[in-house]
Motif scaffolding. Structure first.
Motif, PDB file in Angstrom:
ATOM      1  N   ILE A 135      -0.748  -1.383  -6.536  1.00 39.23           N
ATOM      2  CA  ILE A 135      -1.863  -2.320  -6.712  1.00 39.23           C
ATOM      3  C   ILE A 135      -2.724  -1.923  -7.907  1.00 39.23           C
ATOM      4  O   ILE A 135      -3.110  -2.763  -8.729  1.00 39.23           O
ATOM      5  CB  ILE A 135      -2.710  -2.381  -5.427  1.00 39.23           C
ATOM      6  CG1 ILE A 135      -1.891  -3.002  -4.289  1.00 39.23           C
ATOM      7  CG2 ILE A 135      -3.989  -3.190  -5.661  1.00 39.23           C
ATOM      8  CD1 ILE A 135      -2.578  -2.954  -2.944  1.00 39.23           C
ATOM      9  N   LEU A 136      -3.030  -0.627  -8.018  1.00 40.17           N
ATOM     10  CA  LEU A 136      -3.820  -0.158  -9.158  1.00 40.17           C
ATOM     11  C   LEU A 136      -3.088  -0.398 -10.476  1.00 40.17           C
ATOM     12  O   LEU A 136      -3.694  -0.794 -11.478  1.00 40.17           O
ATOM     13  CB  LEU A 136      -4.145   1.329  -8.997  1.00 40.17           C
ATOM     14  CG  LEU A 136      -5.126   1.697  -7.870  1.00 40.17           C
ATOM     15  CD1 LEU A 136      -5.246   3.213  -7.760  1.00 40.17           C
ATOM     16  CD2 LEU A 136      -6.493   1.069  -8.140  1.00 40.17           C
ATOM     17  N   SER A 137      -1.786  -0.161 -10.471  1.00 38.36           N
ATOM     18  CA  SER A 137      -0.987  -0.384 -11.669  1.00 38.36           C
ATOM     19  C   SER A 137      -0.995  -1.858 -12.064  1.00 38.36           C
ATOM     20  O   SER A 137      -1.122  -2.205 -13.246  1.00 38.36           O
ATOM     21  CB  SER A 137       0.448   0.081 -11.430  1.00 38.36           C
ATOM     22  OG  SER A 137       1.270  -0.195 -12.539  1.00 38.36           O
ATOM     23  N   HIS A 138      -0.883  -2.726 -11.051  1.00 40.60           N
ATOM     24  CA  HIS A 138      -0.924  -4.168 -11.327  1.00 40.60           C
ATOM     25  C   HIS A 138      -2.280  -4.582 -11.901  1.00 40.60           C
ATOM     26  O   HIS A 138      -2.348  -5.357 -12.863  1.00 40.60           O
ATOM     27  CB  HIS A 138      -0.645  -4.943 -10.043  1.00 40.60           C
ATOM     28  CG  HIS A 138      -0.853  -6.422 -10.182  1.00 40.60           C
ATOM     29  ND1 HIS A 138       0.081  -7.255 -10.759  1.00 40.60           N
ATOM     30  CD2 HIS A 138      -1.906  -7.212  -9.829  1.00 40.60           C
ATOM     31  CE1 HIS A 138      -0.376  -8.495 -10.762  1.00 40.60           C
ATOM     32  NE2 HIS A 138      -1.575  -8.499 -10.196  1.00 40.60           N
ATOM     33  N   ASN A 139      -3.358  -4.073 -11.311  1.00 43.72           N
ATOM     34  CA  ASN A 139      -4.694  -4.407 -11.812  1.00 43.72           C
ATOM     35  C   ASN A 139      -4.889  -3.927 -13.238  1.00 43.72           C
ATOM     36  O   ASN A 139      -5.488  -4.631 -14.069  1.00 43.72           O
ATOM     37  CB  ASN A 139      -5.760  -3.790 -10.902  1.00 43.72           C
ATOM     38  CG  ASN A 139      -5.823  -4.465  -9.547  1.00 43.72           C
ATOM     39  OD1 ASN A 139      -5.371  -5.595  -9.394  1.00 43.72           O
ATOM     40  ND2 ASN A 139      -6.362  -3.777  -8.558  1.00 43.72           N
ATOM     41  N   TYR A 140      -4.398  -2.728 -13.527  1.00 43.56           N
ATOM     42  CA  TYR A 140      -4.518  -2.189 -14.891  1.00 43.56           C
ATOM     43  C   TYR A 140      -3.757  -3.073 -15.886  1.00 43.56           C
ATOM     44  O   TYR A 140      -4.268  -3.405 -16.964  1.00 43.56           O
ATOM     45  CB  TYR A 140      -3.991  -0.764 -14.930  1.00 43.56           C
ATOM     46  CG  TYR A 140      -3.973  -0.158 -16.317  1.00 43.56           C
ATOM     47  CD1 TYR A 140      -5.145   0.309 -16.906  1.00 43.56           C
ATOM     48  CD2 TYR A 140      -2.781  -0.055 -17.034  1.00 43.56           C
ATOM     49  CE1 TYR A 140      -5.133   0.862 -18.174  1.00 43.56           C
ATOM     50  CE2 TYR A 140      -2.765   0.488 -18.299  1.00 43.56           C
ATOM     51  CZ  TYR A 140      -3.934   0.944 -18.864  1.00 43.56           C
ATOM     52  OH  TYR A 140      -3.913   1.478 -20.128  1.00 43.56           O
TER      53      TYR A 140
END
Length: 350
Positions: A135-140
């Protein structure tokens, strides 16, 4: 295809390293109170497979296809399925150790390996960490893509502004050049002895109009020089029927301004000005302070009822809006026997 293959080669070692650490974590954690390394190896390996499988299901299927696309009910349903699969896998793992390594003697199993709640906490911890990273990777990536799109949009806007400015200059050039050549034509008809001097001044003007104007900015001193050359040309044409006053009060004549910013106002005064009592009167006042350039030009005119400003003034207004937005003040007034233009622009720091 090559990009996907390259990405796979780049990510595979990282995935292997991560799951190797997961396996090591399980092995060290559940080795407490156990002296059966063979059991620990198989127990840890099966838990790692369960954790890997469920984590990849969340990271590469449930999260991108359902959670991020806001299909919350479908995400909740498949999450329940994944939890059931995990519970079943943990139960099978405990039974596997109980049957094949401890001969159905449950009390002989290490305390941590027969506690389903502890095992589930460890497995779900790994799944949550992997899902959170996804999820963090997608947001970044979303933020980076948004910034890229914003930059492309700003670049496109800038290119459109530059093209519009070039178009406005292209309109000003022939318009101004046509009026200047009319002045030369008048001298040719008169066969004036001042023609050589006039041609030299006209040559300087043409160089400025055709070449220097393509620059983003010019020194104010150059714009003033060409204004004076243009006034000299018109004085030769009008002779005694022209009165021009050009007053300059400069804080700094080396400042930079957009080319052809003031000259069209002067040209417009000569073209649209009319003689009162046989004289065309033009008053020009140019002043610079530390922060502003103030330009005032007034010419005699009888066209008090006309609202037509001509292509030169229209284009110069558009240029001012594009270059200075709401920071430039331009006032154009037609009064009795007078046409007045006042301009105030901020001076940009170079």
């Amino acid at each position: 295809m090559l990009k996907i293959f390259t990405s796979f080669l780049y990510k595979t070692p990282l995935h292997i390293l991560y799951w190797g650490l997961v396996w090591l974590f399980f092995y060290l954690f559940f080795s407490t109170g156990s002296n059966n390394p063979q059991f620990l190896f198989w127990f840890t390996s099966i838990l790692s497979v369960i954790s890997i499988t469920t984590s990849y299901v969340f990271a590469y299927s449930l999260i991108p296809n359902y959670l991020l696309t806001k299909k919350y009910w479908s995400f909740l349903l498949y999450t329940i399925y994944a939890i059931i699969f995990t519970l079943f896998g943990v139960l099978v793992t405990v039974v596997f150790g109980f049957v094949f390594f401890f001969n159905l003697e449950f009390q002989n199993m290490p305390a941590l390996t027969k506690s389903s709640s502890v095992i589930l906490v460890c497995v779900f911890l790994i799944i949550v960490l992997a899902s959170g990273y996804k999820i963090l990777s997608h947001n970044y990536k979303s933020i980076e893509e948004k910034k890229t799109l914003e930059n492309k949009f700003l670049q496109t806007q800038l290119q459109l502004k530059e093209q519009e400015l070039k178009f406005l200059k292209m309109q000003i050039h022939p318009h101004f050049l046509f009026n200047t050549l009319n002045t030369l034509y008048g001298f040719a008809l008169k066969k004036s002895d001042t023609a050589p001097d006039m041609i030299l001044k006209l040559s300087n003007l043409l160089d400025y109009i055709l070449y220097q104007v393509d620059k983003p900015s010019v020194v104010l001193e150059n714009e003033i020089q060409h204004i004076e050359d243009y006034i000299s040309l018109e004085k030769m044409r009008f002779q005694e029927s022209l009165q021009v006053s050009f007053v300059k009060s400069l804080y700094n004549d080396a400042i930079q301004i957009p080319p052809m910013l003031l000259l069209p106002f002067v040209e417009n005064a000569f073209k649209h000005g009319t003689q009162i009592n046989g004289v065309l009167s033009i008053d020009i006042n140019l002043k610079t302070t530390e922060d502003f350039l103030i330009f005032h030009i007034k010419n005699t005119s009888k066209q008090v009822t006309s609202t037509k400003k001509g292509i030169g003034l229209e284009n110069i207004q558009k240029r001012l809006e594009m270059l200075y937005k709401n920071q430039a003040n331009l006032s154009i007034k037609s009064e009795v026997n007078q046409f007045i233009v006042d301009l105030k622009i901020p001076l940009k720091d170079d």
